[in-house]
Design a protein around this motif. Structure first.
Motif, mmCIF file in Angstrom:
data_model
loop_
_atom_site.group_PDB
_atom_site.id
_atom_site.type_symbol
_atom_site.label_atom_id
_atom_site.label_comp_id
_atom_site.label_asym_id
_atom_site.label_seq_id
_atom_site.Cartn_x
_atom_site.Cartn_y
_atom_site.Cartn_z
ATOM 1 N N TYR A 91 0.811 -0.084 -0.503
ATOM 2 C CA TYR A 91 1.059 0.726 0.911
ATOM 3 C C TYR A 91 -0.031 1.634 1.000
ATOM 4 N N HIS A 92 -0.308 2.499 0.022
ATOM 5 C CA HIS A 92 -1.131 3.659 0.187
ATOM 6 C C HIS A 92 -2.395 3.135 0.248
ATOM 7 N N ARG A 95 -3.440 1.929 3.546
ATOM 8 C CA ARG A 95 -3.651 3.261 4.519
ATOM 9 C C ARG A 95 -5.050 3.646 4.177
ATOM 10 N N LEU A 100 -6.539 6.032 7.318
ATOM 11 C CA LEU A 100 -5.465 6.699 7.647
ATOM 12 C C LEU A 100 -5.089 7.965 6.493
ATOM 13 N N ALA A 103 0.140 9.174 3.220
ATOM 14 C CA ALA A 103 1.692 9.123 3.559
ATOM 15 C C ALA A 103 2.363 10.133 2.700
ATOM 16 N N THR A 104 3.104 10.749 3.363
ATOM 17 C CA THR A 104 3.960 11.791 2.398
ATOM 18 C C THR A 104 5.532 11.425 2.575
ATOM 19 N N ASN A 105 5.784 10.383 3.242
ATOM 20 C CA ASN A 105 7.228 9.867 3.302
ATOM 21 C C ASN A 105 7.724 9.011 2.251
ATOM 22 N N VAL A 106 6.710 8.390 1.263
ATOM 23 C CA VAL A 106 7.153 7.420 0.442
ATOM 24 C C VAL A 106 8.016 7.921 -0.518
ATOM 25 N N SER A 113 -2.844 5.249 -3.924
ATOM 26 C CA SER A 113 -3.981 4.359 -3.333
ATOM 27 C C SER A 113 -4.534 4.000 -4.774
#
Length: 120
Positions: A91-92, A95, A100, A103-106, A113
């Motif tokens: 996911y990272h 992104r 992008l 993400a901080t909500n994982v 990444s």
């Protein structure tokens, strides 16, 4: 990196083992994709075929030209090539490829990444 290829093949699990029929065409298609002037990322997944062959395979194929333009990402990817990764790491990574922000909500500590950190 704006382009991503997704293709799903299920021939490996049929009774006639037609997966071998795909090998030459798939190799040719991947080679052409990675030589395009516009960079394309290819995520290659399989339920087996890793190293050793009984293990799942998850590979990220990126054009050499793009990797040359992003040497820090090439180094991180190389360092992570034999690591155990999670879908949160993927996911990272996706992104990151799309440019992008991180993400901080994982909800998984340590997920990162594959292109920006050396995973444990």
């Amino acid at each position: 990196l704006p382009k991503l290829l997704y293709a799903h093949f299920d021939q490996a699990h049929d009774k006639e083992s037609r997966a071998a029929w795909l090998d030459p065409g798939l190799a040719h298609t991947l080679t052409l994709l990675l030589r395009r002037p516009e960079p394309v990322a290819v995520v290659l997944l399989s339920d087996h075929g890793g190293s050793p062959p009984e293990l799942p395979l998850a590979a990220l194929l990126l054009p050499q030209g793009w990797l040359a333009q992003h040497p820090e990402k090439a180094v991180a990817l190389s360092q992570n090539q034999d690591r155990v990764v999670s879908w949160f790491d993927w996911y990272h990574t996706l992104r990151d490829l799309m440019g992008l922000p991180a993400a901080t909500n994982v909800p998984v500590p340590g997920a990162a990444s594959l292109l920006s950190a050396s995973l444990p």
